[in-house]
Structure formats: structure tokens, C-alpha cells
Write a protein that holds these residues in place. Sequence first.
Motif, PDB file in Angstrom:
ATOM      1  N   LEU A 229       0.826  -1.203   0.000  1.00  9.03           N
ATOM      2  CA  LEU A 229       0.000   0.000   0.000  1.00  9.03           C
ATOM      3  C   LEU A 229       0.862   1.256   0.000  1.00  9.03           C
ATOM      4  CD1 LEU A 229      -2.749  -0.976   2.620  1.00  9.03           C
ATOM      5  CD2 LEU A 229      -2.835  -1.216   0.134  1.00  9.03           C
ATOM      6  N   ALA A 230       1.984   1.197   0.715  1.00  9.56           N
ATOM      7  CA  ALA A 230       2.855   2.379   0.824  1.00  9.56           C
ATOM      8  C   ALA A 230       3.442   2.772  -0.524  1.00  9.56           C
ATOM      9  CB  ALA A 230       3.968   2.108   1.828  1.00  9.56           C
ATOM     10  N   ARG A 231       3.504   1.824  -1.465  1.00  9.92           N
ATOM     11  CA  ARG A 231       4.086   2.114  -2.773  1.00  9.92           C
ATOM     12  C   ARG A 231       3.040   2.496  -3.815  1.00  9.92           C
ATOM     13  NH1 ARG A 231       7.406  -2.528  -1.327  1.00  9.92           N
ATOM     14  NH2 ARG A 231       5.987  -3.869  -2.518  1.00  9.92           N
ATOM     15  N   LEU A 232       1.770   2.543  -3.411  1.00 10.26           N
ATOM     16  CA  LEU A 232       0.695   2.825  -4.362  1.00 10.26           C
ATOM     17  C   LEU A 232       0.639   4.289  -4.764  1.00 10.26           C
ATOM     18  CD1 LEU A 232      -2.293   0.770  -2.911  1.00 10.26           C
ATOM     19  CD2 LEU A 232      -1.113   0.345  -5.075  1.00 10.26           C
ATOM     20  N   GLU A 233       0.165   4.544  -5.955  1.00  5.81           N
ATOM     21  CA  GLU A 233      -0.221   5.891  -6.370  1.00  5.81           C
ATOM     22  C   GLU A 233      -1.673   6.068  -5.934  1.00  5.81           C
ATOM     23  OE1 GLU A 233       0.470   5.654 -10.545  1.00  5.81           O
ATOM     24  OE2 GLU A 233       2.571   6.255 -10.381  1.00  5.81           O
TER      25      GLU A 233
ATOM     26  N   GLU B  57      -8.724  10.857   5.224  1.00  2.00           N
ATOM     27  CA  GLU B  57      -7.808  10.657   6.345  1.00  2.00           C
ATOM     28  C   GLU B  57      -7.694   9.179   6.712  1.00  2.00           C
ATOM     29  OE1 GLU B  57      -8.944  13.090   9.589  1.00  2.00           O
ATOM     30  OE2 GLU B  57      -8.844  14.967   8.456  1.00  2.00           O
ATOM     31  N   GLN B  58      -8.802   8.454   6.634  1.00  2.00           N
ATOM     32  CA  GLN B  58      -8.783   7.035   6.985  1.00  2.00           C
ATOM     33  C   GLN B  58      -7.934   6.240   6.001  1.00  2.00           C
ATOM     34  OE1 GLN B  58     -13.007   6.556   6.896  1.00  2.00           O
ATOM     35  NE2 GLN B  58     -13.293   7.171   9.029  1.00  2.00           N
ATOM     36  N   ALA B  59      -8.045   6.557   4.705  1.00  2.00           N
ATOM     37  CA  ALA B  59      -7.254   5.856   3.693  1.00  2.00           C
ATOM     38  C   ALA B  59      -5.768   6.139   3.865  1.00  2.00           C
ATOM     39  CB  ALA B  59      -7.714   6.265   2.294  1.00  2.00           C
ATOM     40  N   MET B  60      -5.426   7.397   4.143  1.00  2.00           N
ATOM     41  CA  MET B  60      -4.025   7.752   4.343  1.00  2.00           C
ATOM     42  C   MET B  60      -3.454   7.068   5.579  1.00  2.00           C
ATOM     43  SD  MET B  60      -4.127  11.775   3.282  1.00  2.00           S
ATOM     44  CE  MET B  60      -2.371  12.015   3.568  1.00  2.00           C
ATOM     45  N   LYS B  61      -4.268   6.916   6.603  1.00  2.00           N
ATOM     46  CA  LYS B  61      -3.807   6.241   7.817  1.00  2.00           C
ATOM     47  C   LYS B  61      -3.539   4.766   7.551  1.00  2.00           C
ATOM     48  CE  LYS B  61      -5.092   5.420  12.643  1.00  2.00           C
ATOM     49  NZ  LYS B  61      -6.139   5.643  13.691  1.00  2.00           N
ATOM     50  N   VAL B  62      -4.446   4.095   6.838  1.00  2.00           N
ATOM     51  CA  VAL B  62      -4.265   2.683   6.526  1.00  2.00           C
ATOM     52  C   VAL B  62      -3.004   2.473   5.693  1.00  2.00           C
ATOM     53  CG1 VAL B  62      -5.216   0.721   5.239  1.00  2.00           C
ATOM     54  CG2 VAL B  62      -6.711   2.095   6.694  1.00  2.00           C
TER      55      VAL B  62
ATOM     56  N   ARG C 203      -0.424   4.355   5.686  1.00  2.00           N
ATOM     57  CA  ARG C 203       0.724   4.975   6.346  1.00  2.00           C
ATOM     58  C   ARG C 203       1.302   6.087   5.475  1.00  2.00           C
ATOM     59  NH1 ARG C 203      -1.362   2.011   9.643  1.00  2.00           N
ATOM     60  NH2 ARG C 203      -0.274   0.570  11.052  1.00  2.00           N
ATOM     61  N   MET C 204       0.429   6.940   4.980  1.00  2.00           N
ATOM     62  CA  MET C 204       0.848   7.993   4.062  1.00  2.00           C
ATOM     63  C   MET C 204       0.773   9.346   4.738  1.00  2.00           C
ATOM     64  SD  MET C 204      -0.784   8.947   0.353  1.00  2.00           S
ATOM     65  CE  MET C 204      -0.128   7.447  -0.371  1.00  2.00           C
ATOM     66  N   ASP C 205       1.800  10.148   4.563  1.00  2.00           N
ATOM     67  CA  ASP C 205       1.860  11.511   5.085  1.00  2.00           C
ATOM     68  C   ASP C 205       1.405  12.461   3.996  1.00  2.00           C
ATOM     69  OD1 ASP C 205       2.428  13.970   6.113  1.00  2.00           O
ATOM     70  OD2 ASP C 205       4.430  13.448   6.828  1.00  2.00           O
ATOM     71  N   ALA C 206       0.489  13.375   4.332  1.00  2.00           N
ATOM     72  CA  ALA C 206      -0.028  14.308   3.330  1.00  2.00           C
ATOM     73  C   ALA C 206       1.068  15.137   2.703  1.00  2.00           C
ATOM     74  CB  ALA C 206      -1.083  15.224   3.962  1.00  2.00           C
ATOM     75  N   SER C 207       2.069  15.505   3.478  1.00  2.00           N
ATOM     76  CA  SER C 207       3.148  16.349   2.955  1.00  2.00           C
ATOM     77  C   SER C 207       4.037  15.603   1.986  1.00  2.00           C
ATOM     78  CB  SER C 207       3.990  16.890   4.110  1.00  2.00           C
ATOM     79  OG  SER C 207       4.599  15.824   4.825  1.00  2.00           O
ATOM     80  N   ALA C 208       3.961  14.252   2.010  1.00  2.00           N
ATOM     81  CA  ALA C 208       4.826  13.463   1.138  1.00  2.00           C
ATOM     82  C   ALA C 208       4.198  13.204  -0.222  1.00  2.00           C
ATOM     83  CB  ALA C 208       5.163  12.127   1.814  1.00  2.00           C
ATOM     84  N   ARG C 209       2.925  13.529  -0.379  1.00  2.00           N
ATOM     85  CA  ARG C 209       2.256  13.283  -1.666  1.00  2.00           C
ATOM     86  C   ARG C 209       2.719  14.291  -2.692  1.00  2.00           C
ATOM     87  NH1 ARG C 209      -3.133  13.386  -2.573  1.00  2.00           N
ATOM     88  NH2 ARG C 209      -3.040  11.509  -3.806  1.00  2.00           N
TER      89      ARG C 209
ATOM     90  N   ALA D 186      -1.444  13.763  -6.431  1.00  2.00           N
ATOM     91  CA  ALA D 186      -1.651  14.752  -5.382  1.00  2.00           C
ATOM     92  C   ALA D 186      -2.635  15.825  -5.818  1.00  2.00           C
ATOM     93  CB  ALA D 186      -0.323  15.392  -4.992  1.00  2.00           C
ATOM     94  N   ASP D 187      -2.740  16.053  -7.122  1.00  2.00           N
ATOM     95  CA  ASP D 187      -3.637  17.083  -7.647  1.00  2.00           C
ATOM     96  C   ASP D 187      -5.012  16.541  -8.011  1.00  2.00           C
ATOM     97  OD1 ASP D 187      -1.626  18.989  -7.443  1.00  2.00           O
ATOM     98  OD2 ASP D 187      -0.800  18.439  -9.398  1.00  2.00           O
TER      99      ASP D 187
END
Length: 320
Positions: A186-190, A202-207, A209-215, A220-221
Amino acid sequence: MNLRDLKYFIALAETRHFGQAARRSFVTQPTLSGQIKKLEEELGVALFERTKKTVALTAIGEALLPHARRTVEEAEALVRLAHAGREPLAGPLRLGAIPTLSPYLMPLVLAPLQRRHPQLKLVLTEELTGRLLERLRHHELDAALIATPIKDPELTARALFEEPFWLALPCRHPLCTQDTIERRDLARLELLLLAEGHCLTEQAMKVCRMDASARSGAQADLRAASLDTLLQLVGAGMGATLVPALALRSVGTGVVARPLELRDARRRVVLVWRTSFPRTEAIEAIAEVIRANLPNTVRALGAGPQRGARRQAEARAAHS
């Protein structure tokens, strides 16, 4: 002036006959005639022109008639609403739901709810969580279906079910055929996400393990306003996304949905209302119908009220 006199006025205006108006009003003709005269004296105008053979409205009578009708109708509506208040399972109930839940859950429960409680009339609203809670606190809604924890002591939340997330992928994505999808996959997904304000984002990013600032990059757009749009972007090969189980029927051509064997890849759906709301029987009825009509892709929960309901529970115990 009272409502009874206005009803006499309306009856005489519609029949143009004292005898007929008296029979419709279940009074004697002298009684009706006397009350009409009293009303005219109170208003200081003549409502009718009378002869031995005819009764006709005056110009001012014509002008006042619609107002009299509206006044009587509003008074009767007030009585109906009061009766509905005595019957918690009758009358309107204003229910809100988040957009990632409402289109998929409500079609499952509206018909069963109508059959079981035909006098209960749901007035549905679909908005983001923050707006639903705001309207709930301002008494613009009676209850709301959301998927985030509630910490407000003035609100009560009833857990209804846990809904797992599935991974939606373009049909030729390598993970479509992989035996098991792990966290590092999941961490490697686009990852494609909904617009800001959706709790699912927020729930999807938590599952994942994605940081909003890293997108970064095109994903991201790309922010969709609805799950259906998000799934169309997945089908076009723009990326992957997480889909709640109830929304799986929206998965279309070019998209493959895979289950996630991850403990936190799920959300808890709750029904929340003001602790002071008096029609708790109606709330419980809705909760019961929802639990009874869930598909096997989600897990029904029978938990009692969460912490926000403590004050209500204590009040009930004190009176028992």
C-alpha cells in the motif's frame, strides 16, 4: 377572535348559505350567525353582504379569507406535530449521512424502515461530517450517520457496524494477481483520494501509512468529490484507492477490488444524536433496521451508547 370563529367564517364563505355552513360546523344556525357577527365586530368590518336570499363576501372578506385559511391550517399543523411528538415513531425525523455512506446504505434500509414503521418519515440530508455535526448541534438535524469517533459529551453515538476497506486497482495492476496484499504494498501505491473534508481521505491515508506532505505528482492534484468519480479514475489507470465494502457495487469496468487482511483497514459507522433529543425510540428503531439489513460484507455491532451518552444513562437510572 378564535380559531372556531375563523372556521365558521371559512364555512360560510365556501357555502354562501347560513344553514349549510351551520350543518358543516355542527352548530345551530343562530349560533353560527351570532359568531360571524361577533367576528365582524371584533375586526371592525363587514365580511358578508346579506339579503333574504343571498350571502356574498365583501371585498374585505375576500381579502381576509386566504389569511383565515392559512391561520387554521397552521394551527392544525401545530396540533399534528404535537401529536407526533407524543408518538416517537410517527412524523418526520431529519437524518443526515456522509456522502461515502448515504448512496450505498440508504437504499438497503429505506424500504424495510417504511414497512416496519410506516408513520416515521425520514427527511434525508447528505453532507460532510463537520457540517452534519454542526447542523446537529444547531438542532437543524435530529441524527446523523458518520464514520468518525465522537467526543462531545452533548452527543450520543450508537455503533452500528464495522465496514472493511477494499483496494480498488486498475485491472492490469500487478497487485491484482498477488496472493496477499501487505502494508508495504500500500505504501508504494499511487493513491487517489477524495477532496479535503471527507473523513475517508484521512482514513485511507492512515491505513496506507501515508503523510499528506509526502504526496506529490499527478495523484496529489487529483481530488474527486465522490467515490464514483474516484473509481472512474482508477478504471482509467490513474491510480488506486480504498473503497468501503458497501460501495463495492459501484466498481465498474476496468477496476479490480481486492480485500485487505489488515486489522485497521476498516471504519466504524455510528448513528449520532443530541443527548437531549426526546425521540430516542425513533433513533433506536432506525439503528435496529439498519443492523437487520446489512450485507455480509460488513459486521454488525450491537454496542451500547458511547461515552457521550453517559449523562442520558445516568438520568434514566435516577428515575428508574
